[in-house]
Write a protein that holds these residues in place. Structure first.
Motif, mmCIF file in Angstrom:
data_model
loop_
_atom_site.group_PDB
_atom_site.id
_atom_site.type_symbol
_atom_site.label_atom_id
_atom_site.label_comp_id
_atom_site.label_asym_id
_atom_site.label_seq_id
_atom_site.Cartn_x
_atom_site.Cartn_y
_atom_site.Cartn_z
ATOM 1 N N TRP A 112 43.691 -4.663 1.172
ATOM 2 C CA TRP A 112 43.494 -3.724 2.265
ATOM 3 C C TRP A 112 44.093 -2.369 1.887
ATOM 4 N N VAL A 113 43.317 -1.302 2.072
ATOM 5 C CA VAL A 113 43.779 0.035 1.688
ATOM 6 C C VAL A 113 43.777 0.935 2.918
ATOM 7 N N LYS A 114 44.891 1.615 3.153
ATOM 8 C CA LYS A 114 45.029 2.487 4.318
ATOM 9 C C LYS A 114 44.168 3.740 4.166
ATOM 10 N N VAL A 115 43.403 4.044 5.213
ATOM 11 C CA VAL A 115 42.563 5.255 5.216
ATOM 12 C C VAL A 115 42.905 6.047 6.479
ATOM 13 N N LEU A 116 43.074 7.371 6.329
ATOM 14 C CA LEU A 116 43.361 8.234 7.487
ATOM 15 C C LEU A 116 42.238 9.246 7.652
ATOM 16 N N LYS A 160 38.772 12.749 3.993
ATOM 17 C CA LYS A 160 39.595 11.584 4.377
ATOM 18 C C LYS A 160 40.795 11.464 3.445
ATOM 19 N N LEU A 161 41.810 10.767 3.925
ATOM 20 C CA LEU A 161 42.938 10.414 3.062
ATOM 21 C C LEU A 161 42.855 8.922 2.805
ATOM 22 N N ARG A 162 42.965 8.522 1.558
ATOM 23 C CA ARG A 162 42.935 7.098 1.224
ATOM 24 C C ARG A 162 44.132 6.780 0.328
ATOM 25 N N GLU A 163 44.832 5.723 0.680
ATOM 26 C CA GLU A 163 46.028 5.352 -0.086
ATOM 27 C C GLU A 163 45.680 5.183 -1.558
ATOM 28 N N LEU A 164 46.517 5.763 -2.432
ATOM 29 C CA LEU A 164 46.267 5.652 -3.869
ATOM 30 C C LEU A 164 46.897 4.383 -4.426
ATOM 31 N N GLY A 165 46.182 3.713 -5.299
ATOM 32 C CA GLY A 165 46.694 2.504 -5.943
ATOM 33 C C GLY A 165 46.293 2.494 -7.416
ATOM 34 N N ARG A 210 54.284 -0.943 -5.784
ATOM 35 C CA ARG A 210 53.990 -1.088 -4.351
ATOM 36 C C ARG A 210 55.058 -0.371 -3.534
ATOM 37 N N THR A 211 54.655 0.185 -2.407
ATOM 38 C CA THR A 211 55.621 0.774 -1.483
ATOM 39 C C THR A 211 55.536 -0.017 -0.182
ATOM 40 N N GLU A 212 56.643 -0.120 0.538
ATOM 41 C CA GLU A 212 56.653 -0.912 1.773
ATOM 42 C C GLU A 212 55.711 -0.339 2.814
ATOM 43 N N ILE A 213 55.680 0.980 2.868
ATOM 44 C CA ILE A 213 54.780 1.663 3.795
ATOM 45 C C ILE A 213 53.858 2.552 2.967
ATOM 46 N N SER A 214 52.705 2.927 3.538
ATOM 47 C CA SER A 214 51.755 3.768 2.796
ATOM 48 C C SER A 214 52.252 5.211 2.826
ATOM 49 N N VAL A 215 52.564 5.767 1.651
ATOM 50 C CA VAL A 215 53.111 7.128 1.618
ATOM 51 C C VAL A 215 52.393 8.039 0.636
ATOM 52 N N ARG A 216 51.514 7.494 -0.206
ATOM 53 C CA ARG A 216 50.823 8.380 -1.166
ATOM 54 C C ARG A 216 49.322 8.220 -0.968
ATOM 55 N N PHE A 217 48.676 9.359 -0.742
ATOM 56 C CA PHE A 217 47.263 9.342 -0.388
ATOM 57 C C PHE A 217 46.473 10.295 -1.270
ATOM 58 N N GLY A 218 45.296 9.852 -1.685
ATOM 59 C CA GLY A 218 44.332 10.746 -2.305
ATOM 60 C C GLY A 218 43.599 11.491 -1.200
ATOM 61 N N VAL A 219 43.227 12.745 -1.474
ATOM 62 C CA VAL A 219 42.403 13.516 -0.538
ATOM 63 C C VAL A 219 40.965 13.396 -1.057
ATOM 64 N N TYR A 220 40.086 12.852 -0.226
ATOM 65 C CA TYR A 220 38.703 12.594 -0.653
ATOM 66 C C TYR A 220 37.739 13.456 0.143
ATOM 67 N N LEU A 221 36.958 14.270 -0.572
ATOM 68 C CA LEU A 221 35.932 15.108 0.039
ATOM 69 C C LEU A 221 34.597 14.446 -0.283
ATOM 70 N N GLN A 222 33.923 13.969 0.755
ATOM 71 C CA GLN A 222 32.691 13.195 0.556
ATOM 72 C C GLN A 222 32.857 12.161 -0.560
ATOM 73 N N TRP A 265 48.775 18.824 -2.838
ATOM 74 C CA TRP A 265 48.036 19.736 -3.715
ATOM 75 C C TRP A 265 46.555 19.420 -3.622
ATOM 76 N N LEU A 266 45.790 20.453 -3.971
ATOM 77 C CA LEU A 266 44.335 20.363 -3.877
ATOM 78 C C LEU A 266 43.741 20.888 -5.177
ATOM 79 N N SER A 267 42.683 20.271 -5.647
ATOM 80 C CA SER A 267 41.998 20.747 -6.844
ATOM 81 C C SER A 267 41.567 22.199 -6.627
ATOM 82 N N GLU A 268 41.746 23.009 -7.669
ATOM 83 C CA GLU A 268 41.579 24.458 -7.495
ATOM 84 C C GLU A 268 40.215 24.845 -6.925
ATOM 85 N N GLU A 269 39.153 24.134 -7.347
ATOM 86 C CA GLU A 269 37.801 24.579 -6.936
ATOM 87 C C GLU A 269 37.496 24.314 -5.467
#
Ligand SMILES: CC(C)(COP(=O)(O)OP(=O)(O)OC[C@H]1O[C@@H](n2cnc3c(N)ncnc32)[C@H](O)[C@@H]1OP(=O)(O)O)[C@@H](O)C(=O)NCCC(=O)NCCS
Length: 165
Positions: A2-6, A14-19, A61-73, A95-99
């Motif tokens: 299960w992966v946390k999505v915000l 969207k934000l999706r937990e990185l693994g 692993r982290t006990e709580i979800s604290v690291r998220f990728g930022v996903y654009l489409q 941080w965000l990719s420059e483009e």
């Protein structure tokens, strides 16, 4: 697994937990953004990390979800982190990719992370350190209601209270 999505205020973002499964894509994104991430953002260690280091860290692993990728489409375009320094007080990284900068995506991503921190983790305070001269980063924090609480030679510390009266 299960992966946390915000969700964010923007349906395409969207934000999706990185693994560990994200390591190769994340490493490639960091390397493409090496100059952008080290100009003012304090990401020298991240850029200097090799693919094995990145995969190793994302496998922890982290006990709580604290690291998220930022996903654009569904495409990885950045990263946001909560740093559990002294819960319920957290640090913040982003941080965000420059483009894809200049369109409000980082503001939307951090706003979603703060909502999650307050509502799901019970965070009361969030702090961020910004290198002097990083005006885009300061502008982002000010848009979200952060205030300067300390001024050092090389950076400023910002704070945002999430406590509800
Ligand atoms: C810091 C960083 C994330 C800021 O990125 P950014 O693109 O300026 O931030 P946003 O994605 O929120 O975009 C803000 C811009 O979009 C515009 N914008 C458009 N729609 C917007 C919306 N709905 N909400 C907010 N801003 C919007 C803003 O006016 C602003 O434009 P401007 O730069 O011309 O003033 C980025 O510069 C970065 O990744 N830097 C390298 C790493 C780094 O420094 N990280 C921070 C360490 S403290």
């Amino acid at each position: 697994m299960w992966v946390k999505v915000l969700a964010t205020a923007d349906d395409s973002l969207k934000l999706r937990e990185l693994g560990p499964a994200d390591a190769a894509e994340y490493y490639a994104l960091v390397q493409r953004n090496a100059a952008h991430l080290t100009m003012l953002g304090d990401y020298h260690d991240e850029v200097a990390s090799n693919a094995t280091d990145v995969a190793y860290r994302l496998a922890q692993r982290t006990e709580i979800s604290v690291r998220f990728g930022v996903y654009l489409q569904e495409r990885l375009v950045g990263r946001v982190d909560l740093i559990p320094v002294e819960p319920p007080r957290y640090g913040l990284g982003y941080w965000l990719s420059e483009e894809v900068t200049g369109r409000g995506y980082a503001t939307a991503a951090v706003a979603a992370l703060l909502r999650y921190a307050g509502e799901e983790l019970g965070a009361t305070d969030v702090f961020a350190g910004v290198t002097r001269g990083n005006v885009r980063s300061e502008a982002l924090l000010q848009r979200l209601g952060f205030e300067v609480v300390a001024d050092f030679d090389s950076y400023r510390r910002f704070h945002h209270s999430l406590s509800h009266p």
